[in-house]
Design an enzyme around this catalytic site. Structure first.
Site, short mmCIF file in Angstrom:
data_model
loop_
_atom_site.label_atom_id
_atom_site.label_comp_id
_atom_site.label_asym_id
_atom_site.label_seq_id
_atom_site.Cartn_x
_atom_site.Cartn_y
_atom_site.Cartn_z
N HIS A 132 -25.09 0.08 -87.96
CA HIS A 132 -25.29 0.77 -89.62
C HIS A 132 -25.05 -0.43 -90.43
CE1 HIS A 132 -20.89 0.99 -89.82
NE2 HIS A 132 -21.11 1.56 -88.54
N GLU A 184 -19.69 7.48 -83.30
CA GLU A 184 -18.64 6.55 -83.00
C GLU A 184 -17.65 7.41 -82.31
OE1 GLU A 184 -17.75 3.95 -82.12
OE2 GLU A 184 -17.67 2.66 -83.88
#
Length: 447
Positions: free
Chosen positions: A251, A327
């Site tokens: 990202h 994550e």
């Protein structure tokens, strides 16, 4: 003795959306006088830029051959295109990997004898005639009609031409069509000689370089049939078909990224910063130019969804959320820098760095736990997307984990990888369970 015929083919293709409404244009020019001898253009429906460019090449070579059908080996054609991908693949310097490109390259290679065709990359500004033809074809398709040569004004935009010098073209001395055939034969399980195509970084161009092109300058050539398979050992590789290719996009930046703070799935779920949004936009442009992404999957966290949305909007694709790509949960360390964690939780940090079974302070996830869920997500995705190219938008730990597992490396290797914000890595997964890491931490699209 046959009279030598020297022609120039300029070709181009375009797609409005990539993939989207597409068309090609090609022009055949007398090399001695600069006179236009033939034009071709066609709207081809929904396709990628690269498919349209190959279709333009095929049309140009076909038109050149039709002008002098009895010339045989006396016909010499010099192809000029602003597509680095097509020029390098047909010249024999890049592998032809994408399944949509292989049959098109084979068609182009079969039109004229390999020794009759040479290739040269030119800047887009020098390819205006073919570019205008391609746009005329797309305009016609938009209006529900076919392109008509009698209505074309493309030649009016063509730059002034000078005859091609007798010393021959500035491009390759020998065409790469034979090598293209060899690469295609190898991909089908045949054999190829030492001239089989390698992927070489040929320098800067107006087009972004394809993500799966890897520089191998200075290496010894090996057959593509060997290079394409991840099989261990020297036995003949089975035909495993096209792999599931994961293009792993980290990202874009959040406000926490430049401060190097722990930012996992147990924290504040920050949005992209202005820098991160710009990085996502640049990634979207890159993948639009690449034209190979077929599906998009991403982590449920906001920064990944925003990054994926930027690419999806550009490509016209949907985004599938995969929870296994989130994550790691860093527990009490969320939002802290490494130095702050060392100061407050020194013993816990030391244990975490030494043992993948150890979780961060306060109930976070260990690397082993993350690896288990990432591997499960990988297995689901490879089964779902077998033979397809998937953009996977996720985070540092899942990307490092996928790379580590593909390499069968120990957990400690995670601390020896660098992954920048909005960087690209690529892993291909084959039908026999093997994997091949093709790219790591590429940020060239951000420059």
């Amino acid at each position: 003795m046959s009279i030598a015929r020297r022609l120039v083919v300029e070709a181009d293709g375009g797609s409005r959306g990539n993939p989207g409404p597409a068309g090609y244009g090609a022009v055949v020019i007398d090399a001695a006088t600069g006179e236009t001898l033939a034009e071709a253009a066609e709207y081809i429906g929904v396709a990628t830029n690269n498919v349209a460019e190959y279709r333009g090449l095929i049309a140009g070579l076909t038109a050149a051959k039709a002008l002098f059908p009895d010339a045989g080996d006396a016909l010499r054609v010099h192809v000029r295109m602003d597509s680095k991908l097509v020029v390098e693949q047909m010249s024999g310097r890049w592998k032809i990997k994408h399944p949509d490109m292989k049959p098109l390259a084979a068609r182009a290679a079969a039109i004229l004898p390999p020794s009759s065709v040479t290739y040269e990359w030119i800047p887009r500004a020098q390819n205006k005639h073919a570019d205008r033809l391609a746009n005329e074809a797309m305009d016609a398709g938009r209006d529900g009609r076919q392109w008509e040569a009698s209505a074309s004004t493309a030649e009016l935009d063509a730059p002034a031409r000078t005859p091609l010098p007798d010393r021959g073209p500035p491009g390759d001395a020998v065409a790469g069509a034979a090598k293209a055939r060899a690469a295609l034969a190898a991909a089908r399980g045949g054999t190829a000689d030492a001239g089989t195509l390698f992927e070489v970084d040929a320098g800067a161009s107006e087009e972004p370089e394809p993500t799966d092109v890897t520089a191998v300058a200075g290496t010894t050539a090996v057959p593509a049939s060997e290079a394409a398979s991840p099989q261990v050992g020297w036995a003949a590789a089975p035909d495993l078909g096209a792999p599931a290719t994961f293009i792993l996009l980290r990202h874009g930046e959040t406000l926490l990224t430049p401060e190097k703070r722990f930012s996992g799935s147990g924290g504040t779920d920050p949005e992209l910063s202005a820098v991160g949004r710009d990085q996502a936009a640049r990634a979207a442009l890159h993948f639009a130019a690449l034209g190979t992404v077929q599906d998009i999957v991403c982590s449920p966290l906001r920064r990944c969804r925003e990054t994926a949305a930027a690419v999806a909007d550009r490509l016209g694709l949907d985004v599938r959320i995969e929870d296994g790509l989130r994550e790691s949960d860093f527990g009490a360390w969320e939002g802290l820098t490494f130095g702050e964690v060392r100061e407050r939780y020194g013993d816990d940090l030391t244990a975490w760095l030494a043992d993948p079974e150890t979780a961060p302070t306060g109930g976070g996830e260990s690397f082993t736990e993350v690896a288990d869920r990432v591997a499960a997500a990988r297995d689901r995705l490879t089964a779902r997307y077998a033979g397809r190219t998937v953009l996977v938008v996720t985070h540092v730990t899942p990307i490092k984990t996928l790379v580590r597992l593909a390499l069968e490396a120990p957990a400690q290797s995670m601390f020896r990888m660098e992954l920048s914000a909005a960087s690209i890595s690529t892993v291909a997964y084959y039908g026999d369970g093997n994997a091949s890491v093709r790219l790591l931490n590429d940020t060239s699209h951000l420059r």
